[in-house]
Write a protein that holds these residues in place. Structure first.
Motif, PDB file in Angstrom:
ATOM      1  N   SER A  19       0.814  -1.215   0.000  1.00  0.00           N
ATOM      2  CA  SER A  19       0.000   0.000   0.000  1.00  0.00           C
ATOM      3  C   SER A  19       0.850   1.269   0.000  1.00  0.00           C
ATOM      4  O   SER A  19       0.330   2.359  -0.132  1.00  0.00           O
ATOM      5  CB  SER A  19      -0.937   0.008   1.208  1.00  0.00           C
ATOM      6  N   GLY A  20       2.160   1.132   0.166  1.00  0.00           N
ATOM      7  CA  GLY A  20       3.054   2.280   0.149  1.00  0.00           C
ATOM      8  C   GLY A  20       3.905   2.344   1.389  1.00  0.00           C
ATOM      9  O   GLY A  20       3.625   1.727   2.411  1.00  0.00           O
ATOM     10  N   LEU A  21       4.931   3.116   1.287  1.00  0.00           N
ATOM     11  CA  LEU A  21       5.912   3.291   2.347  1.00  0.00           C
ATOM     12  C   LEU A  21       5.361   4.159   3.471  1.00  0.00           C
ATOM     13  O   LEU A  21       4.761   5.203   3.225  1.00  0.00           O
ATOM     14  CB  LEU A  21       7.146   3.968   1.742  1.00  0.00           C
ATOM     15  N   ARG A  22       5.540   3.721   4.694  1.00  0.00           N
ATOM     16  CA  ARG A  22       5.246   4.570   5.859  1.00  0.00           C
ATOM     17  C   ARG A  22       6.575   5.230   6.225  1.00  0.00           C
ATOM     18  O   ARG A  22       7.469   4.594   6.737  1.00  0.00           O
ATOM     19  CB  ARG A  22       4.699   3.734   7.018  1.00  0.00           C
ATOM     20  N   PHE A  23       6.688   6.499   5.923  1.00  0.00           N
ATOM     21  CA  PHE A  23       7.961   7.216   5.995  1.00  0.00           C
ATOM     22  C   PHE A  23       8.029   8.032   7.280  1.00  0.00           C
ATOM     23  O   PHE A  23       7.118   8.795   7.593  1.00  0.00           O
ATOM     24  CB  PHE A  23       8.059   8.131   4.769  1.00  0.00           C
ATOM     25  N   GLY A  24       9.104   7.862   8.040  1.00  0.00           N
ATOM     26  CA  GLY A  24       9.296   8.602   9.277  1.00  0.00           C
ATOM     27  C   GLY A  24      10.389   9.638   9.137  1.00  0.00           C
ATOM     28  O   GLY A  24      11.377   9.429   8.429  1.00  0.00           O
ATOM     29  N   VAL A  53       3.352   9.886   6.131  1.00  0.00           N
ATOM     30  CA  VAL A  53       4.579  10.497   6.653  1.00  0.00           C
ATOM     31  C   VAL A  53       4.312  10.904   8.092  1.00  0.00           C
ATOM     32  O   VAL A  53       3.345  11.600   8.371  1.00  0.00           O
ATOM     33  CB  VAL A  53       5.000  11.744   5.835  1.00  0.00           C
ATOM     34  N   VAL A  54       5.153  10.442   9.002  1.00  0.00           N
ATOM     35  CA  VAL A  54       5.091  10.895  10.387  1.00  0.00           C
ATOM     36  C   VAL A  54       6.366  11.702  10.631  1.00  0.00           C
ATOM     37  O   VAL A  54       7.469  11.217  10.424  1.00  0.00           O
ATOM     38  CB  VAL A  54       4.931   9.736  11.402  1.00  0.00           C
TER      39      VAL A  54
END
Length: 86
Positions: A19-24, A53-54
């Motif tokens: 579903s896509g990258l969870r980018f921190g 993005v967090v």
């Protein structure tokens, strides 16, 4: 100096969800770090599918990130980028 091959193997074993990258993003609170990290986020979004993005900021440049910030990044991000600037 950290050995590059071991670091490359560890990074290669992590994969983003379909579903896509969870980018921190961890801002170390130095001047202009937020601008540099913004450019990095935009570049990653242009190159990869990003689901979320967090972005978190440390209170002090001279102290390590507190546990709750690290815990949140670990829970909400597949990969984390941190930067410093002046």
């Amino acid at each position: 100096e950290a050995p590059a091959p071991a670091a490359a193997v560890a990074a290669a074993s992590r994969k983003a969800a379909q579903s896509g990258l969870r980018f921190g993003v961890l801002d170390n609170s130095k001047g202009n770090a937020d601008h540099l990290l913004g450019f990095i986020v935009e570049g990653v979004k242009a190159a990869l599918p990003v689901a979320s993005v967090v972005s978190l900021r440390k209170d002090s440049v001279s102290l390590p990130a507190p546990g709750p910030i690290l815990d949140r990044l670990a829970a909400e991000a597949d990969f984390v980028v941190s930067a410093m600037a002046d």
